[in-house]
Design an enzyme around this catalytic site. Structure first.
Site, mmCIF file in Angstrom:
data_model
loop_
_atom_site.group_PDB
_atom_site.id
_atom_site.type_symbol
_atom_site.label_atom_id
_atom_site.label_comp_id
_atom_site.label_asym_id
_atom_site.label_seq_id
_atom_site.Cartn_x
_atom_site.Cartn_y
_atom_site.Cartn_z
ATOM 1 N N ARG A 213 0.395 14.056 40.736
ATOM 2 C CA ARG A 213 -0.756 13.943 39.837
ATOM 3 C C ARG A 213 -2.004 14.518 40.511
ATOM 4 O O ARG A 213 -2.813 15.205 39.885
ATOM 5 C CB ARG A 213 -1.010 12.472 39.486
ATOM 6 C CG ARG A 213 0.058 11.851 38.643
ATOM 7 C CD ARG A 213 -0.314 10.401 38.334
ATOM 8 N NE ARG A 213 0.804 9.735 37.713
ATOM 9 C CZ ARG A 213 1.386 8.636 38.172
ATOM 10 N NH1 ARG A 213 0.939 8.027 39.245
ATOM 11 N NH2 ARG A 213 2.398 8.112 37.541
ATOM 12 N N PHE A 229 5.995 13.177 27.922
ATOM 13 C CA PHE A 229 6.606 11.986 28.550
ATOM 14 C C PHE A 229 5.524 11.297 29.397
ATOM 15 O O PHE A 229 5.707 11.045 30.591
ATOM 16 C CB PHE A 229 7.805 12.351 29.432
ATOM 17 C CG PHE A 229 8.859 13.176 28.743
ATOM 18 C CD1 PHE A 229 9.812 12.570 27.921
ATOM 19 C CD2 PHE A 229 8.904 14.560 28.894
ATOM 20 C CE1 PHE A 229 10.801 13.326 27.292
ATOM 21 C CE2 PHE A 229 9.879 15.317 28.258
ATOM 22 C CZ PHE A 229 10.832 14.701 27.459
ATOM 23 N N ASP A 251 4.409 10.535 24.088
ATOM 24 C CA ASP A 251 5.545 9.710 24.525
ATOM 25 C C ASP A 251 6.170 9.099 23.266
ATOM 26 O O ASP A 251 5.465 8.806 22.300
ATOM 27 C CB ASP A 251 5.076 8.586 25.465
ATOM 28 C CG ASP A 251 6.211 8.001 26.288
ATOM 29 O OD1 ASP A 251 6.299 8.291 27.492
ATOM 30 O OD2 ASP A 251 7.034 7.242 25.715
ATOM 31 N N SER A 252 7.482 8.907 23.294
ATOM 32 C CA SER A 252 8.136 8.348 22.100
ATOM 33 C C SER A 252 7.885 6.846 21.970
ATOM 34 O O SER A 252 8.094 6.273 20.906
ATOM 35 C CB SER A 252 9.640 8.622 22.139
ATOM 36 O OG SER A 252 10.181 8.086 23.320
ATOM 37 N N ALA A 278 2.401 9.196 19.601
ATOM 38 C CA ALA A 278 3.716 8.550 19.779
ATOM 39 C C ALA A 278 4.728 9.378 18.999
ATOM 40 O O ALA A 278 4.826 9.278 17.776
ATOM 41 C CB ALA A 278 3.668 7.123 19.259
ATOM 42 N N ASP A 298 7.822 15.445 32.322
ATOM 43 C CA ASP A 298 8.323 14.434 33.272
ATOM 44 C C ASP A 298 9.255 13.476 32.529
ATOM 45 O O ASP A 298 8.931 12.303 32.323
ATOM 46 C CB ASP A 298 7.138 13.680 33.895
ATOM 47 C CG ASP A 298 7.583 12.686 34.960
ATOM 48 O OD1 ASP A 298 8.685 12.854 35.518
ATOM 49 O OD2 ASP A 298 6.833 11.725 35.225
ATOM 50 N N CYS A 338 13.932 13.218 37.639
ATOM 51 C CA CYS A 338 14.023 12.047 38.528
ATOM 52 C C CYS A 338 15.454 11.533 38.602
ATOM 53 O O CYS A 338 15.692 10.430 39.087
ATOM 54 C CB CYS A 338 13.064 10.948 38.079
ATOM 55 S SG CYS A 338 13.387 10.360 36.426
HETATM 56 N N1 SAH Z 1 5.000 10.787 33.522
HETATM 57 C C1 SAH Z 1 5.012 9.357 33.483
HETATM 58 C C2 SAH Z 1 6.390 8.752 33.666
HETATM 59 C C3 SAH Z 1 7.404 9.224 32.651
HETATM 60 S S1 SAH Z 1 8.754 8.163 32.464
HETATM 61 C C4 SAH Z 1 4.019 8.826 34.499
HETATM 62 O O1 SAH Z 1 3.465 9.607 35.277
HETATM 63 O O2 SAH Z 1 3.803 7.615 34.541
HETATM 64 C C5 SAH Z 1 9.545 8.840 31.086
HETATM 65 C C6 SAH Z 1 8.906 8.540 29.748
HETATM 66 O O3 SAH Z 1 9.606 9.284 28.745
HETATM 67 C C7 SAH Z 1 8.965 7.087 29.285
HETATM 68 O O4 SAH Z 1 7.653 6.631 29.075
HETATM 69 C C8 SAH Z 1 9.731 7.120 27.952
HETATM 70 O O5 SAH Z 1 9.185 6.255 26.970
HETATM 71 C C9 SAH Z 1 9.561 8.556 27.531
HETATM 72 N N2 SAH Z 1 10.615 9.104 26.651
HETATM 73 C C10 SAH Z 1 11.938 8.892 26.703
HETATM 74 N N3 SAH Z 1 12.581 9.641 25.776
HETATM 75 C C11 SAH Z 1 11.625 10.343 25.113
HETATM 76 C C12 SAH Z 1 11.646 11.306 24.053
HETATM 77 N N4 SAH Z 1 12.785 11.685 23.494
HETATM 78 N N5 SAH Z 1 10.481 11.822 23.657
HETATM 79 C C13 SAH Z 1 9.307 11.454 24.227
HETATM 80 N N6 SAH Z 1 9.228 10.557 25.217
HETATM 81 C C14 SAH Z 1 10.368 9.996 25.670
#
Ligand code: SAH
Length: 394
Positions: A213, A229, A251-252, A278, A298, A338
């Site tokens: 970050r 994400f 994010d979903s 969302a 991510d 990850c």
């Molecule tokens: N970048 C974030 C961590 C990401 S964790 C940080 O720095 O804190 C992964 C995220 O992806 C989760 O919040 C989860 O809700 C989201 N996610 C999972 N599947 C998804 C999808 N199909 N579309 C959008 N978001 C999704």
């Protein structure tokens, strides 16, 4: 203390002699005594040679090593291990400083405590057990935390329902081992985050992206940023502080988006540059235009097991392909995986295929990984899991 003894088959002591911290069930010749899951056991090789001491468990990893020397696993043991880990975080400038109180204190094998994760958020420690032995040790660990951290520690939340082996049938319930505040404002590199360890994902926050970050902040000036994400918005606030023109967080999870909005208000009240959505990533990426010139991808771990590796690699390829197709010329892509089972090489291959599909000129600017408070035990290379690439897309 009389611990049960595990004797290994001939030639199966090699990995322990090289300090690998696991004993696989197939390596066991015989067991003296009748250890219960979670018990501390001693491990012996040929000619009754003592090798190590660790937590016993039923499953493919039968013993997780706590010490390669004869040792009592008592209050002093836990206090010493936690103190060593804490001193390292202080040395790294993550603990005991004003502008940061969010860090991983214990990273399993990386801190010589296989099966244990502890994340710190201001005055709160969130403890996660991944083994039955650590589950049984939780109260001793909590006492050791209090001894090492002193007054700066006000809550210990135990969150292991989702990480303990289901078959062990421990009936573990998440809850406080100490204190009871439900929320804390954590500070990471001077930015504020509201962490919800009770309902949030993992321990409540993704501490492992701190340095990535920070790097993003340096690239943000004047850019239109898409934080895909986003979870609770981590990358977005660094982009805003770095001078981004617009920042869109996606994010979903509606809960994650509402926390993202709360965090924006904490750091940049009323700032019109930020918007959060969302929505499913693929849907958003398909319909969005080509206005972003800094994109972060991510995603959650696409592969949790080796047998779904192929699908996971396809997933990474597909996701990155849309980003390459849509990012503005001269744009920068921060892309991550990850998944522990996806190697650095495999991830790079998936991103390479995606780049080739777009036909654009792409250069690797940085190769990223997990930060120093998620150390990799040199004898346990499996501990390396976070991979990232920063790419310049012409
Ligand atoms: N970048 C974030 C961590 C990401 S964790 C940080 O720095 O804190 C992964 C995220 O992806 C989760 O919040 C989860 O809700 C989201 N996610 C999972 N599947 C998804 C999808 N199909 N579309 C959008 N978001 C999704």
């Amino acid at each position: 203390m009389n611990y049960c003894k595990i004797f290994l088959k001939p030639k199966k002591e090699e990995s322990l002699l090289r300090f690998h911290p696991w004993v696989f069930s197939g390596a066991i010749q015989s067991i003296e005594g009748n250890p219960e899951e979670g018990d501390v056991v001693e491990v012996y090789g040929a000619n009754q040679r003592f090798l190590a001491i660790g937590h016993y468990q039923i499953g493919s990893i039968a013993v997780r090593i706590l010490s390669f020397k004869q040792a009592a696993i008592d209050a002093d043991f836990w206090t010493n291990r936690i103190r060593i880990a804490y001193d390292l975080r202080r040395e790294l400038g993550l603990a005991g400083v004003e502008n940061n109180n969010t860090y991983r204190l214990i990273h399993g094998e990386g801190d010589n405590l296989p099966g244990l994760v502890i994340d710190m958020y201001a005055h709160t420690a969130v403890m996660q057990a991944h083994s039955v032995g650590m589950h049984y040790a939780r109260h001793n660990i909590a006492e050791a935390l209090k001894t090492v951290l002193g007054d700066s520690l006000q809550n210990i939340y135990y969150k292991s329902e989702a990480t303990l082996p289901y078959k062990a049938n421990l009936g573990s319930e998440d809850g406080y081992l100490y204190g009871g505040e439900v929320e804390d404002i954590a500070i990471e590199n001077g930015l504020k985050f509201c962490v919800d360890w009770q309902k949030g994902q993992k321990t409540g926050f993704f501490v492992d992206q701190r340095e990535n970050r920070s790097l993003l902040e340096k690239y943000a000036k004047g850019h239109s940023v898409l934080n895909m994400f986003c979870y609770t918005g981590g990358f977005s606030f660094y982009a805003m502080r770095g001078g981004a023109e617009i920042v869109h967080s996606v994010d979903s999870s509606a809960k994650a988006i509402s926390l993202t909005n709360k965090n924006v208000e904490l750091n940049f009240p009323g700032d019109p540059r930020h918007k959060a959505f969302a929505e499913d990533a693929f849907k958003y990426l398909e319909k969005m235009g080509s206005n972003y010139d800094l994109i972060i991808l991510d995603p959650p771990a696409f592969a949790k097991h080796k047998n779904v590796l192929r699908n996971a690699l396809q997933g990474y390829r597909k996701l990155n392909a849309i980003a390459f197709e849509k990012i503005k010329p001269g744009g920068i892509l921060f892309t991550f995986s990850c998944s522990q089972v996806v190697s650095k090489e495999n991830f790079r291959l998936a991103v390479f295929s995606a780049a080739a599909q777009s036909g654009r000129s792409v250069r690797i600017l940085h190769q990223l990984t997990q930060p120093a408070d998620h150390p990799v035990n040199i004898y346990h290379p499996e501990g390396e899991y976070l991979k990232g690439l920063v790419l310049y897309v012409e």
